[in-house]
Design an enzyme around this catalytic site. Structure first.
Site, PDB file in Angstrom:
ATOM      1  N   TYR A 246       0.563  -1.115  -0.398  1.00 44.05           N
ATOM      2  CA  TYR A 246      -0.401   0.095   0.757  1.00 44.05           C
ATOM      3  C   TYR A 246       0.526   1.101   0.082  1.00 44.05           C
ATOM      4  CZ  TYR A 246      -4.106  -2.849   0.188  1.00 44.05           C
ATOM      5  OH  TYR A 246      -4.937  -3.617   0.227  1.00 44.05           O
TER       6      TYR A 246
ATOM      7  N   ARG B 283       1.707   2.493  -3.544  1.00 39.91           N
ATOM      8  CA  ARG B 283       0.149   2.812  -3.980  1.00 39.91           C
ATOM      9  C   ARG B 283      -0.158   4.487  -3.746  1.00 39.91           C
ATOM     10  NH1 ARG B 283      -4.433  -1.140  -3.566  1.00 39.91           N
ATOM     11  NH2 ARG B 283      -5.397   0.252  -4.876  1.00 39.91           N
TER      12      ARG B 283
ATOM     13  N   GLN C 213     -15.633   2.961  -6.409  1.00 39.33           N
ATOM     14  CA  GLN C 213     -14.863   1.618  -5.284  1.00 39.33           C
ATOM     15  C   GLN C 213     -13.340   2.254  -5.531  1.00 39.33           C
ATOM     16  OE1 GLN C 213     -16.596  -2.215  -7.933  1.00 39.33           O
ATOM     17  NE2 GLN C 213     -17.054  -0.841  -8.916  1.00 39.33           N
TER      18      GLN C 213
ATOM     19  N   HIS D  96     -15.454   1.674  -1.311  1.00 47.10           N
ATOM     20  CA  HIS D  96     -14.000   0.619  -0.470  1.00 47.10           C
ATOM     21  C   HIS D  96     -12.751   2.009   0.436  1.00 47.10           C
ATOM     22  CE1 HIS D  96     -14.890  -2.354  -4.369  1.00 47.10           C
ATOM     23  NE2 HIS D  96     -15.462  -2.175  -3.024  1.00 47.10           N
TER      24      HIS D  96
ATOM     25  N   CYS E 138      -6.403   3.107  13.104  1.00 51.46           N
ATOM     26  CA  CYS E 138      -4.835   1.940  14.084  1.00 51.46           C
ATOM     27  C   CYS E 138      -5.879   1.267  13.894  1.00 51.46           C
ATOM     28  CB  CYS E 138      -4.530   3.051  14.483  1.00 51.46           C
ATOM     29  SG  CYS E 138      -3.922   1.689  16.149  1.00 51.46           S
TER      30      CYS E 138
ATOM     31  N   GLY F  60     -15.894   2.500 -15.964  1.00 49.98           N
ATOM     32  CA  GLY F  60     -14.988   1.527 -15.603  1.00 49.98           C
ATOM     33  C   GLY F  60     -15.144   0.869 -14.912  1.00 49.98           C
TER      34      GLY F  60
ATOM     35  N   SER G 152     -15.617  -3.833 -13.295  1.00 52.71           N
ATOM     36  CA  SER G 152     -15.806  -4.546 -14.550  1.00 52.71           C
ATOM     37  C   SER G 152     -16.709  -5.381 -14.202  1.00 52.71           C
ATOM     38  CB  SER G 152     -14.439  -6.106 -14.363  1.00 52.71           C
ATOM     39  OG  SER G 152     -14.360  -6.262 -12.818  1.00 52.71           O
TER      40      SER G 152
ATOM     41  N   LEU H 296     -14.508   0.113 -21.760  1.00 51.94           N
ATOM     42  CA  LEU H 296     -13.975  -0.145 -22.913  1.00 51.94           C
ATOM     43  C   LEU H 296     -14.072  -1.043 -23.724  1.00 51.94           C
ATOM     44  CD1 LEU H 296     -10.764   1.471 -23.733  1.00 51.94           C
ATOM     45  CD2 LEU H 296      -9.446  -0.142 -22.636  1.00 51.94           C
TER      46      LEU H 296
END
Ligand code: APR
Length: 235
Positions: free
Chosen positions: A57, A60, A92, A110, A118, A176, A178, A203
């Site tokens: 993470y 990211r 999301q 999300h 913490c 966008g 799935s 797409l």
């Protein structure tokens, strides 16, 4: 409340951030390639090897500094500002590109990469910098800090507010995504059950394409601004 702007709910997924340079999850070069989801995005993985999960993470979180919103993010912020009826953007995505493009009526179901919490003392705030090896600034626990993102097996945020918005929306648009992960993949069904018109912007066809009344295919940075301009021109 203008009648010609009915209640609008938009759901976005990783595809809207792809052209900003953030990898999607499923597809060639996806984020999960080289990582097994259960090794980095589950509570069990964090309990087993917190430093591995935090390093994943941290990478990211650092990537956010190198990317910027694309025309699709900016188009949705313009749409929100111009929309006279109820408006809700559900994402999301855990990146902050919608905020940086100006979106405000936004729910991160999300969670968010820029926030940490913490597990020991419940601290929950925006915090910069790496989390691996870092003690909680409030209670000192280590491990203790985790990214404030929803892992597989955990409950997404704001589901009550989302449920209420889907029950009253007249237009539901998914961009966008799935349709691989629930509960987000089922939102189209809830909206349609309440009589909403449903549009998929992607797409390419997704696993849930058949559940939408209308589809537009192409890269988000092109088809989202085009759809927004058309919607606002209709008045
Ligand atoms: N423009 C529009 N759509 C695109 C683009 C693009 N440039 N590039 C990819 N897409 C589409 C793909 O066709 C696919 O349907 O974006 C979607 C990305 O799908 P996923 O990678 O599965 O991402 P998402 O649907 O957001 O995943 C949902 O799964 O892993 C969990 O928590 C994670 O929030 C994520 C959830």
């Amino acid at each position: 409340m203008s009648s010609h702007h009915p209640a609008l709910v938009i759901l976005t997924g990783a595809g809207i951030s792809a052209e900003s340079g953030l990898p999607t999850f499923r597809g060639a070069g996806g984020l999960w390639e080289g990582h097994r989801v259960e090794d980095v995005a589950t509570p069990e993985a964090f309990a087993r090897d917190p430093e591995l999960v935090l390093r994943f993470y941290d990478a990211r979180r650092q990537a956010l500094a190198r990317v910027a919103p694309n025309p699709a993010h900016f188009a949705l912020a313009r749409l929100e500002a111009a929309w006279q009826g109820p408006f809700l953007l559900i994402t999301q995505n855990v990146d902050d590109l919608h905020e940086r493009a100006g979106s405000r009526k936004l729910l991160h179901m999300h969670g968010e990469l820029v926030r940490v919490r913490c597990v020991r003392c419940g601290l929950n705030e925006r915090l910069e910098g790496p989390l691996a090896g870092r003690a909680c600034p409030r209670c000192g626990a280590r491990p203790g800090l985790r990214p404030d993102v929803v892992w597989f097996g955990e409950i997404p945020y704001s589901l009550d507010e989302i449920e209420a918005a889907l029950a009253r929306c007249a237009l539901f648009v998914a961009i966008g995504t799935s349709g691989e992960v629930y509960p987000a993949a089922g939102f189209v069904d809830e909206a349609r059950a309440h009589g909403a018109h449903t549009i998929e912007l992607n797409l390419e066809p997704s696993r849930i394409s058949a559940r939408f009344a209308e589809h537009r295919f192409g890269p988000a940075s092109r088809i989202v601004p085009a759809w927004v301009e058309e919607l606002l021109a209709r008045g």
